[in-house]
Design a protein around this motif. Structure first.
Motif, short mmCIF file in Angstrom:
data_model
loop_
_atom_site.label_atom_id
_atom_site.label_comp_id
_atom_site.label_asym_id
_atom_site.label_seq_id
_atom_site.Cartn_x
_atom_site.Cartn_y
_atom_site.Cartn_z
N ALA A 13 41.72 37.63 45.29
CA ALA A 13 42.89 37.45 44.42
C ALA A 13 43.44 36.03 44.55
O ALA A 13 43.82 35.41 43.55
CB ALA A 13 43.96 38.48 44.75
N TYR A 16 41.39 33.79 42.47
CA TYR A 16 41.74 33.92 41.06
C TYR A 16 43.04 33.18 40.76
O TYR A 16 43.23 32.70 39.63
CB TYR A 16 41.89 35.40 40.68
CG TYR A 16 40.62 36.19 40.68
CD1 TYR A 16 39.39 35.59 40.44
CD2 TYR A 16 40.63 37.57 40.91
CE1 TYR A 16 38.22 36.33 40.44
CE2 TYR A 16 39.47 38.32 40.90
CZ TYR A 16 38.26 37.69 40.67
OH TYR A 16 37.10 38.42 40.67
N LEU A 17 43.93 33.12 41.73
CA LEU A 17 45.21 32.44 41.55
C LEU A 17 45.10 30.93 41.78
O LEU A 17 46.11 30.24 41.79
CB LEU A 17 46.25 33.05 42.49
CG LEU A 17 46.67 34.48 42.16
CD1 LEU A 17 47.45 35.09 43.32
CD2 LEU A 17 47.50 34.52 40.88
N ASP A 114 47.77 41.01 38.18
CA ASP A 114 46.56 40.86 37.40
C ASP A 114 45.41 40.35 38.27
O ASP A 114 44.29 40.87 38.20
CB ASP A 114 46.81 39.88 36.25
CG ASP A 114 45.62 39.76 35.33
OD1 ASP A 114 45.29 40.73 34.63
OD2 ASP A 114 44.99 38.69 35.32
N ALA A 115 45.68 39.35 39.09
CA ALA A 115 44.64 38.81 39.98
C ALA A 115 44.20 39.85 41.00
O ALA A 115 43.00 40.02 41.26
CB ALA A 115 45.16 37.56 40.68
N CYS A 116 45.16 40.55 41.58
CA CYS A 116 44.81 41.57 42.57
C CYS A 116 44.04 42.73 41.92
O CYS A 116 43.13 43.29 42.54
CB CYS A 116 46.07 42.10 43.25
SG CYS A 116 46.89 40.90 44.34
N SER A 118 41.97 42.51 39.38
CA SER A 118 40.58 42.05 39.19
C SER A 118 39.81 42.14 40.50
O SER A 118 38.64 42.54 40.51
CB SER A 118 40.58 40.61 38.67
OG SER A 118 41.14 40.53 37.37
#
Length: 227
Positions: A13, A16-17, A114-116, A118
């Protein structure tokens, strides 16, 4: 869920961030909190089914599934396999509704969720792979790959979901653009072979996030960000 899965959720995550190096402590704690809540409230659900393989001029045929995998990627990935499993994994509509609610009132928190999400659905795919290893003892799995990777077209998605009866079993459906609802859903193919399989799915060309990836827009990659 095991602690190593929560750590993997956190680390992925953060990538992604677009966090490079050591994250700020408040963000690290926020991501860990969200991953823990996902583990408690939104466990990944998945279904899979294995099929014998046949190789034809049109592509790799999963016999009895209605699925033919066109292109060079599938042929290369499955060249040493006699079986492949289709897989779909999702966090479900509950997560989708939670994310929409957060988006309307706290965009910063929604971005982290959202990142977590995914990252968490990927942990579900790993759970499914663990079950496949148990189902095929003494055999070896290929890397997991999905429609949209390399030259494997997205238009195989309807056949994959139909073969798994995903709408009835998981509530996963396709829109006109072939994107899945709930959005935190993944389809994948995993080959089964008698010998260890080399890692083949690596790099931006195989990533389903490549078109929207902020790392690529900045001229780098998530792998480079970890160096």
């Amino acid at each position: 869920m095991k602690k190593d899965a929560l750590r993997a959720c956190r680390d992925e995550a953060l990538r992604y961030l677009r966090v490079r190096g050591e994250p700020p402590e408040p963000l690290r704690e926020q991501v860990e909190r969200v991953c823990a809540e996902l583990a408690e409230s939104f466990p990944p659900r998945f279904v899979y089914r294995a099929f014998p393989l046949d190789f034809s001029a049109e592509g790799v045929v999963l016999t009895g599934s209605g699925v033919t995998l066109a292109g060079t990627l599938a042929r290369r990935m499955l060249s040493r396999c006699d079986t492949a499993a289709l897989l779909v994994c999702t966090l479900g509509l509950g997560f989708e509704q939670r994310l929409r609610a957060l988006t309307s009132r706290d965009m910063g928190e929604a971005v982290v969720w959202d990142a977590c999400g995914s990252a968490w659905v990927e942990r579900g795919c790993e759970q499914a792979e663990d079950e496949l290893r148990t189902r095929f003892p003494g055999r070896y799995l290929t890397d997991r790959f999905s429609p949209g990777y390399g030259d494997l077209p997205f238009d195989v998605q309807p056949a994959v979901l139909s073969a798994l009866n995903a709408a009835r079993r998981l509530g996963v459906v396709l829109g006109e653009s072939l994107m899945m609802t709930p959005s935190k859903s993944v389809t994948a193919i995993v080959g089964v072979a008698d010998t260890p399989q080399p890692a083949r799915v690596r790099g931006c060309a195989f990533c389903t996030l490549r078109e929207s990836c902020e790392y690529r827009k900045g001229g780098t990659s998530c792998e480079a960000a970890d160096i």
